[in-house]
Design a protein around this motif. Structure first.
Motif, PDB file in Angstrom:
ATOM      1  N   ARG A 105      32.335  32.847  40.692  1.00 46.94           N
ATOM      2  CA  ARG A 105      33.250  34.077  39.479  1.00 46.94           C
ATOM      3  C   ARG A 105      33.282  33.146  38.453  1.00 46.94           C
ATOM      4  NH1 ARG A 105      37.349  37.528  42.592  1.00 46.94           N
ATOM      5  NH2 ARG A 105      36.226  37.895  43.911  1.00 46.94           N
ATOM      6  N   ILE A 106      33.704  33.096  37.447  1.00 48.49           N
ATOM      7  CA  ILE A 106      33.856  33.287  36.173  1.00 48.49           C
ATOM      8  C   ILE A 106      35.236  33.731  35.454  1.00 48.49           C
ATOM      9  CG2 ILE A 106      33.893  32.478  34.014  1.00 48.49           C
ATOM     10  CD1 ILE A 106      30.657  31.625  34.716  1.00 48.49           C
ATOM     11  N   VAL A 107      36.039  33.434  35.043  1.00 46.03           N
ATOM     12  CA  VAL A 107      37.592  33.529  33.911  1.00 46.03           C
ATOM     13  C   VAL A 107      37.727  33.088  33.332  1.00 46.03           C
ATOM     14  CG1 VAL A 107      40.164  34.304  35.086  1.00 46.03           C
ATOM     15  CG2 VAL A 107      38.493  34.416  37.430  1.00 46.03           C
ATOM     16  N   ASN A 108      37.568  33.585  31.703  1.00 49.61           N
ATOM     17  CA  ASN A 108      37.916  33.023  31.241  1.00 49.61           C
ATOM     18  C   ASN A 108      38.962  34.168  30.132  1.00 49.61           C
ATOM     19  OD1 ASN A 108      35.718  32.186  30.529  1.00 49.61           O
ATOM     20  ND2 ASN A 108      34.259  33.901  29.861  1.00 49.61           N
ATOM     21  N   GLY A 146      25.660  38.367  42.173  1.00 48.54           N
ATOM     22  CA  GLY A 146      26.888  37.645  42.330  1.00 48.54           C
ATOM     23  C   GLY A 146      28.022  37.641  42.150  1.00 48.54           C
ATOM     24  N   VAL A 147      27.888  37.189  40.621  1.00 50.88           N
ATOM     25  CA  VAL A 147      28.389  36.741  39.922  1.00 50.88           C
ATOM     26  C   VAL A 147      29.648  37.381  39.339  1.00 50.88           C
ATOM     27  CG1 VAL A 147      28.310  34.417  38.382  1.00 50.88           C
ATOM     28  CG2 VAL A 147      26.429  34.555  39.666  1.00 50.88           C
ATOM     29  N   GLN A 148      30.473  37.359  39.651  1.00 49.77           N
ATOM     30  CA  GLN A 148      31.952  38.302  38.979  1.00 49.77           C
ATOM     31  C   GLN A 148      32.108  37.849  37.828  1.00 49.77           C
ATOM     32  OE1 GLN A 148      33.763  38.702  42.561  1.00 49.77           O
ATOM     33  NE2 GLN A 148      33.407  40.608  42.634  1.00 49.77           N
ATOM     34  N   VAL A 149      32.853  38.276  36.630  1.00 48.99           N
ATOM     35  CA  VAL A 149      33.152  37.650  35.383  1.00 48.99           C
ATOM     36  C   VAL A 149      34.664  37.972  34.716  1.00 48.99           C
ATOM     37  CG1 VAL A 149      32.517  37.315  32.482  1.00 48.99           C
ATOM     38  CG2 VAL A 149      30.873  36.862  34.154  1.00 48.99           C
ATOM     39  N   VAL A 150      35.403  37.718  34.632  1.00 48.68           N
ATOM     40  CA  VAL A 150      36.517  38.795  34.362  1.00 48.68           C
ATOM     41  C   VAL A 150      37.515  37.811  33.177  1.00 48.68           C
ATOM     42  CG1 VAL A 150      38.992  39.126  35.331  1.00 48.68           C
ATOM     43  CG2 VAL A 150      37.464  38.762  36.847  1.00 48.68           C
ATOM     44  N   LEU A 151      37.671  39.106  32.953  1.00 47.64           N
ATOM     45  CA  LEU A 151      38.446  38.764  31.217  1.00 47.64           C
ATOM     46  C   LEU A 151      40.273  38.556  31.602  1.00 47.64           C
ATOM     47  CD1 LEU A 151      38.362  37.609  27.917  1.00 47.64           C
ATOM     48  CD2 LEU A 151      38.154  39.811  27.583  1.00 47.64           C
TER      49      LEU A 151
END
Length: 254
Positions: A105-108, A146-151
């Motif tokens: 998971r990547i949260v920007n 499977g990698v989730q990206v959130v802003l």
């Protein structure tokens, strides 16, 4: 858990607070605008975690509140480097391992300033708009991996970003004394601690984005980001532009 801070004093303060809360947190200093330093830091994390982090939160930010023509080339590059390029740099460092594991998971963290630009916020808004666009593209490109990206887009709240903005308003404008007066008034407004909430709500949103089974693509924090920014962005420029100029004291500027 791992965390980074701009300076040794900030890192020591964060470590002390983590210990007081009973958290196992390793804090190191890191300049996210330094590619070799970022690579070295994430190599260390990969070694200590046997592969790399399960999630990354890109929360570093830098703010400038000046007219477009007052912002120097150097400052403009620093804004884009910290607010835009750094998050994508860190994503490139962690994505190979996340893809191999089939999860991550990547949260920007960004800002509503990227959707509703104010006078004196052109360069800052540009850096945040670019970050939002890249995060959106990354999320689509990673669909099914499977990698989730959130802003996360925040509004005004009392953090170091406001302190950056106030410092940027201290030098006089090169444009006119009237613009300098606007800088002074804006600095006074941003320096009032009673006008803005603390970072707790943004931190709670980050926690939600990290722990939700199916996180949203975009979270907004605070009423100005959730309601005011989208409303203003939807208005015709003939209406919104004069209102923004009036609010910033630029209505009388020719």
């Amino acid at each position: 858990m791992f965390a980074t801070a701009r300076t040794r004093d900030e890192a020591d303060g964060l470590s002390k607070r983590a210990r007081a809360e009973g958290l196992d947190l390793r804090v190191t200093t890191l300049d996210v605008s330094d590619p070799p330093a970022c690579e070295a830091a994430f190599e260390d994390i990969a070694h200590l975690t046997a592969g790399g982090p399960d999630a990354v939160v890109n929360a570093e930010g830098f703010a400038v509140a000046q007219a477009v023509e007052d912002v120097t080339e150097e400052t403009a590059h620093r804004l884009m480097e910290i607010n835009t390029f750094a998050a994508m740099r860190l994503a490139r460092l962690v994505l190979p391992a996340m893809r191999r594991r089939g999860r991550g998971r990547i949260v920007n963290l960004s800002s509503a300033a990227g959707r509703s630009v104010l006078p004196l916020g052109g360069w800052y808004g540009a850096s945040r708009a670019a970050s939002a666009a890249l995060t959106h593209a990354l999320r689509m490109e990673l669909a099914g991996s499977g990698v989730q990206v959130v802003l996360i887009e925040h509004g005004f709240h009392a953090t170091g970003l406001l302190e950056d903005a106030v410092r940027s308003l201290t030098p006089p404008s090169n444009i006119s004394t009237h613009v300098t007066d606007c800088y002074r008034d804006a600095a006074a407004a941003l320096s009032d601690p009673t006008r803005f909430a603390g970072p707790d709500r943004a931190a709670a949103t980050v926690h939600r984005a990290l722990t939700a089974r199916r996180p949203r693509a975009r979270y907004t924090v605070a009423m100005d980001a959730r309601l005011a920014a989208p409303l203003i962005a939807s208005l015709p420029y003939a209406i919104s532009d004069p209102v923004k100029r009036l609010v910033l004291g630029l209505a009388e500027y020719p």
